[in-house]
Design a protein around this motif. Sequence first.
Motif, PDB file in Angstrom:
ATOM      1  N   LEU A 301       7.919   6.485  -7.287  1.00 18.65           N
ATOM      2  CA  LEU A 301       9.013   5.823  -7.998  1.00 18.65           C
ATOM      3  C   LEU A 301       8.479   4.746  -8.934  1.00 18.65           C
ATOM      4  O   LEU A 301       8.939   4.629 -10.077  1.00 18.65           O
ATOM      5  N   ASP A 302       7.521   3.952  -8.480  1.00 22.18           N
ATOM      6  CA  ASP A 302       6.951   2.920  -9.344  1.00 22.18           C
ATOM      7  C   ASP A 302       6.248   3.538 -10.547  1.00 22.18           C
ATOM      8  O   ASP A 302       6.349   3.026 -11.670  1.00 22.18           O
ATOM      9  N   VAL A 303       5.567   4.658 -10.338  1.00 23.84           N
ATOM     10  CA  VAL A 303       4.863   5.326 -11.443  1.00 23.84           C
ATOM     11  C   VAL A 303       5.867   5.848 -12.457  1.00 23.84           C
ATOM     12  O   VAL A 303       5.671   5.709 -13.679  1.00 23.84           O
ATOM     13  N   ARG A 304       6.956   6.427 -11.977  1.00 21.08           N
ATOM     14  CA  ARG A 304       7.952   6.987 -12.900  1.00 21.08           C
ATOM     15  C   ARG A 304       8.591   5.896 -13.755  1.00 21.08           C
ATOM     16  O   ARG A 304       8.755   6.059 -14.969  1.00 21.08           O
ATOM     17  N   ILE A 305       8.988   4.793 -13.135  1.00 20.03           N
ATOM     18  CA  ILE A 305       9.608   3.703 -13.906  1.00 20.03           C
ATOM     19  C   ILE A 305       8.619   3.144 -14.925  1.00 20.03           C
ATOM     20  O   ILE A 305       8.983   2.876 -16.076  1.00 20.03           O
ATOM     21  N   ARG A 306       7.375   3.018 -14.531  1.00 25.89           N
ATOM     22  CA  ARG A 306       6.355   2.502 -15.444  1.00 25.89           C
ATOM     23  C   ARG A 306       6.183   3.437 -16.637  1.00 25.89           C
ATOM     24  O   ARG A 306       6.087   2.983 -17.790  1.00 25.89           O
ATOM     25  N   ARG A 307       6.171   4.729 -16.393  1.00 25.82           N
ATOM     26  CA  ARG A 307       5.984   5.700 -17.476  1.00 25.82           C
ATOM     27  C   ARG A 307       7.182   5.734 -18.421  1.00 25.82           C
ATOM     28  O   ARG A 307       7.030   5.822 -19.643  1.00 25.82           O
ATOM     29  N   GLU A 308       8.389   5.703 -17.870  1.00 30.46           N
ATOM     30  CA  GLU A 308       9.587   5.869 -18.696  1.00 30.46           C
ATOM     31  C   GLU A 308       9.966   4.599 -19.451  1.00 30.46           C
ATOM     32  O   GLU A 308      10.548   4.673 -20.533  1.00 30.46           O
ATOM     33  N   ILE A 309       9.678   3.437 -18.878  1.00 32.44           N
ATOM     34  CA  ILE A 309      10.117   2.189 -19.497  1.00 32.44           C
ATOM     35  C   ILE A 309       8.973   1.456 -20.180  1.00 32.44           C
ATOM     36  O   ILE A 309       9.177   0.658 -21.096  1.00 32.44           O
ATOM     37  N   GLY A 310       7.732   1.709 -19.756  1.00 32.45           N
ATOM     38  CA  GLY A 310       6.582   1.075 -20.385  1.00 32.45           C
ATOM     39  C   GLY A 310       6.363  -0.360 -19.970  1.00 32.45           C
ATOM     40  O   GLY A 310       5.784  -1.146 -20.713  1.00 32.45           O
ATOM     41  N   VAL A 311       6.841  -0.721 -18.790  1.00 33.20           N
ATOM     42  CA  VAL A 311       6.704  -2.080 -18.261  1.00 33.20           C
ATOM     43  C   VAL A 311       5.971  -2.005 -16.932  1.00 33.20           C
ATOM     44  O   VAL A 311       6.201  -1.066 -16.150  1.00 33.20           O
ATOM     45  N   PRO A 312       5.089  -2.955 -16.647  1.00 36.26           N
ATOM     46  CA  PRO A 312       4.403  -2.932 -15.341  1.00 36.26           C
ATOM     47  C   PRO A 312       5.405  -2.961 -14.187  1.00 36.26           C
ATOM     48  O   PRO A 312       6.445  -3.608 -14.267  1.00 36.26           O
ATOM     49  N   VAL A 313       5.095  -2.235 -13.122  1.00 31.98           N
ATOM     50  CA  VAL A 313       5.949  -2.185 -11.933  1.00 31.98           C
ATOM     51  C   VAL A 313       5.114  -2.552 -10.714  1.00 31.98           C
ATOM     52  O   VAL A 313       4.021  -2.023 -10.520  1.00 31.98           O
ATOM     53  N   VAL A 314       5.638  -3.460  -9.906  1.00 33.65           N
ATOM     54  CA  VAL A 314       4.913  -3.952  -8.738  1.00 33.65           C
ATOM     55  C   VAL A 314       5.743  -3.700  -7.485  1.00 33.65           C
ATOM     56  O   VAL A 314       6.950  -3.955  -7.472  1.00 33.65           O
ATOM     57  N   VAL A 315       5.099  -3.207  -6.434  1.00 33.43           N
ATOM     58  CA  VAL A 315       5.728  -3.090  -5.112  1.00 33.43           C
ATOM     59  C   VAL A 315       5.011  -4.076  -4.188  1.00 33.43           C
ATOM     60  O   VAL A 315       3.825  -3.912  -3.921  1.00 33.43           O
TER      61      VAL A 315
END
Length: 343
Positions: A301-315
């Motif tokens: 899920l974090d990888v998908r959001i990062r790819r689609e939005i172009g913003v770093p994602v942290v869990v």
Amino acid sequence: MLFDFIASKVSKDLAIDLGTANTLVFAKGAGIVLDEPSVVAIRKRDRKTSEIWVGDDAKKMVGRVPGSIEVYRPLREGVIANFETASLMLRYFIQKVHRRKSFVRPRVIISVPSGVTPVERRAVRDATLNAGARDVYIVEEAMAAAMGAGLPVTEPMSNMIVDIGGGTTEVAIISLTGVVYSSSTKIAGDKLDNDILNFVRKNYSLLIGASTAEQIKILVGRAYLDDEEEEIDIKGRDLMDGIPKTITINSNEVTGSIMDSVNTIVNNVKYALEQCPPELAADIIDTGIVLTGGGALLKNLDVRIRREIGVPVVVPDDPLTTVARGAGMMLDDIDLLREITSS
């Protein structure tokens, strides 16, 4: 007055993450002291309650009880659906933390989804008071999650939090101890479980329980289809002949079954950024998006959001406990707590 004074002296102040799936309790000076399912089972005889099971004991009974026992989930989609059983559950948890002492009157911070109505908020407050609390502070889950994730919520910069629980997904942008933008959707962990349950029933004519669907999601669910295919054996009741049956499904089937719900969550994140003022959006490009809650553990899920939005994602570490830990931090800063609850 004397009773309240004495009771307050022997009570630990608590922060409670009252979740649809699980309830976590943080005790001041001790950290998280309880993490149990939000489930209550009641045996009634002659219209009178004779036995009560709460939490882990009640969860084991789901789908396995005789007609004399009823199993309740006091919360639905993040809000109280059954006031009586919610009060029973909260009282049980508060007393369990205090080692079964009935002479306790703690101060309690309790989290709620951002989209709750004033009536729903009052129901949470009343149920907590009815469970034995002397004071109740209501905070939004997103703010508590942000603090629990270690975000600088008091600074003049934006922080974006996406808290995916059992009943709701909270998307919020926070700056200067205030919520600049927030949205709450009922597409969350329970909805993903239901998607899997319905898929198995429709495509394999197999009836499975919610607990089995949850385990399938945890073990082989993904946020997008990939080449790393895994298989899992699941057991249930054949709808054609009514006998127990075992089937094998793969991760791509499971992922396909939850894709519409995952798309909704990702689109809500996109929409929040579209509504964000330019200055705050610029901050988020630097600080990133923080995923918390059980849904944050959905693979990729974090990888998908990062790819689609172009913003770093942290869990963050242990995303399941961020709301409880964040609310617990407020127990040590009453001025900040009052500022947050009044904003």
